[in-house]
Design a protein around this motif. Structure first.
Motif, PDB file in Angstrom:
ATOM      1  N   GLU A  11      12.315  -1.678 -16.242  1.00 62.46           N
ATOM      2  CA  GLU A  11      13.833  -2.041 -16.848  1.00 62.46           C
ATOM      3  C   GLU A  11      14.085  -3.303 -17.230  1.00 62.46           C
ATOM      4  O   GLU A  11      14.995  -3.589 -17.999  1.00 62.46           O
ATOM      5  N   ASP A  12      13.477  -4.420 -16.442  1.00 54.94           N
ATOM      6  CA  ASP A  12      13.870  -5.847 -16.734  1.00 54.94           C
ATOM      7  C   ASP A  12      13.360  -6.222 -18.121  1.00 54.94           C
ATOM      8  O   ASP A  12      13.385  -7.552 -18.088  1.00 54.94           O
ATOM      9  N   PHE A  13      12.392  -5.593 -18.692  1.00 54.65           N
ATOM     10  CA  PHE A  13      11.775  -6.048 -19.990  1.00 54.65           C
ATOM     11  C   PHE A  13      12.638  -5.663 -20.973  1.00 54.65           C
ATOM     12  O   PHE A  13      13.265  -4.462 -21.200  1.00 54.65           O
ATOM     13  N   ARG A  19      10.505   3.937 -24.178  1.00 56.33           N
ATOM     14  CA  ARG A  19      10.172   2.997 -23.012  1.00 56.33           C
ATOM     15  C   ARG A  19       8.930   3.755 -22.493  1.00 56.33           C
ATOM     16  O   ARG A  19       8.207   2.967 -21.418  1.00 56.33           O
ATOM     17  N   ARG A  20       8.598   4.915 -22.486  1.00 54.21           N
ATOM     18  CA  ARG A  20       7.421   5.789 -21.897  1.00 54.21           C
ATOM     19  C   ARG A  20       6.693   5.851 -23.305  1.00 54.21           C
ATOM     20  O   ARG A  20       7.142   6.271 -24.235  1.00 54.21           O
ATOM     21  N   PHE A  21       5.318   5.579 -23.024  1.00 59.04           N
ATOM     22  CA  PHE A  21       4.422   6.135 -23.933  1.00 59.04           C
ATOM     23  C   PHE A  21       2.923   6.264 -23.386  1.00 59.04           C
ATOM     24  O   PHE A  21       2.568   5.819 -22.161  1.00 59.04           O
ATOM     25  N   GLN A  22       1.839   6.631 -24.250  1.00 60.37           N
ATOM     26  CA  GLN A  22       0.683   7.193 -23.766  1.00 60.37           C
ATOM     27  C   GLN A  22      -0.365   6.115 -24.347  1.00 60.37           C
ATOM     28  O   GLN A  22      -0.159   5.524 -25.574  1.00 60.37           O
ATOM     29  N   LYS A  23      -1.348   5.642 -23.624  1.00 63.15           N
ATOM     30  CA  LYS A  23      -2.225   4.869 -24.146  1.00 63.15           C
ATOM     31  C   LYS A  23      -3.778   5.209 -23.652  1.00 63.15           C
ATOM     32  O   LYS A  23      -4.072   5.659 -22.433  1.00 63.15           O
ATOM     33  N   LEU A  24      -4.571   5.195 -24.725  1.00 62.54           N
ATOM     34  CA  LEU A  24      -5.834   5.654 -24.450  1.00 62.54           C
ATOM     35  C   LEU A  24      -6.695   4.401 -24.112  1.00 62.54           C
ATOM     36  O   LEU A  24      -6.673   3.572 -24.821  1.00 62.54           O
ATOM     37  N   SER A  25      -7.184   4.631 -23.048  1.00 61.20           N
ATOM     38  CA  SER A  25      -8.315   3.375 -22.716  1.00 61.20           C
ATOM     39  C   SER A  25      -9.697   3.684 -22.194  1.00 61.20           C
ATOM     40  O   SER A  25      -9.800   4.899 -21.923  1.00 61.20           O
TER      41      SER A  25
END
Length: 99
Positions: A11-13, A19-25
């Motif tokens: 929240e402080d950014f 603000r929610r997302f998916q990332k493939l690593s």
């Protein structure tokens, strides 16, 4: 192999939605090899190929052993390459974390 992560921005950014997302690593693993040990072996006994044996590069270790570390040149190059992270364990793993 890859894994899908669910990420959320704190929240402080300051951030544009969403603000929610998916990332493939990419998955990574360690098998106990230490970068510090590899670099110390390279500096101290690198002329005998011990650093390459330690990292599992047996063939390169024997070549380095029988050429006396490329008369010292190969040893200096390996110190730089291991220090820069270019030479890694032969099983494709990463070095253990520093902690």
């Amino acid at each position: 192999e890859s894994v899908l992560h669910e990420c959320e921005v704190p929240e402080d950014f300051l951030c544009l939605p969403p603000r929610r997302f998916q990332k493939l690593s990419q998955c990574s693993f360690t098998t106990g090899y230490s970068w510090r040990t590899a670099i110390i072996l390279s500096v101290v006994v690198g002329g005998f190929g011990i650093d390459r044996f330690y990292l599992g590069h047996i063939g390169w270790g024997f070549l380095k052993l029988f050429s006396f570390g490329g008369l010292g040149i190969w040893t200096l190059v390996d110190v730089f390459l291991i220090g820069a992270g270019y030479i890694v364990p032969s099983d494709g793993s990463r070095y253990e974390p520093w902690l």
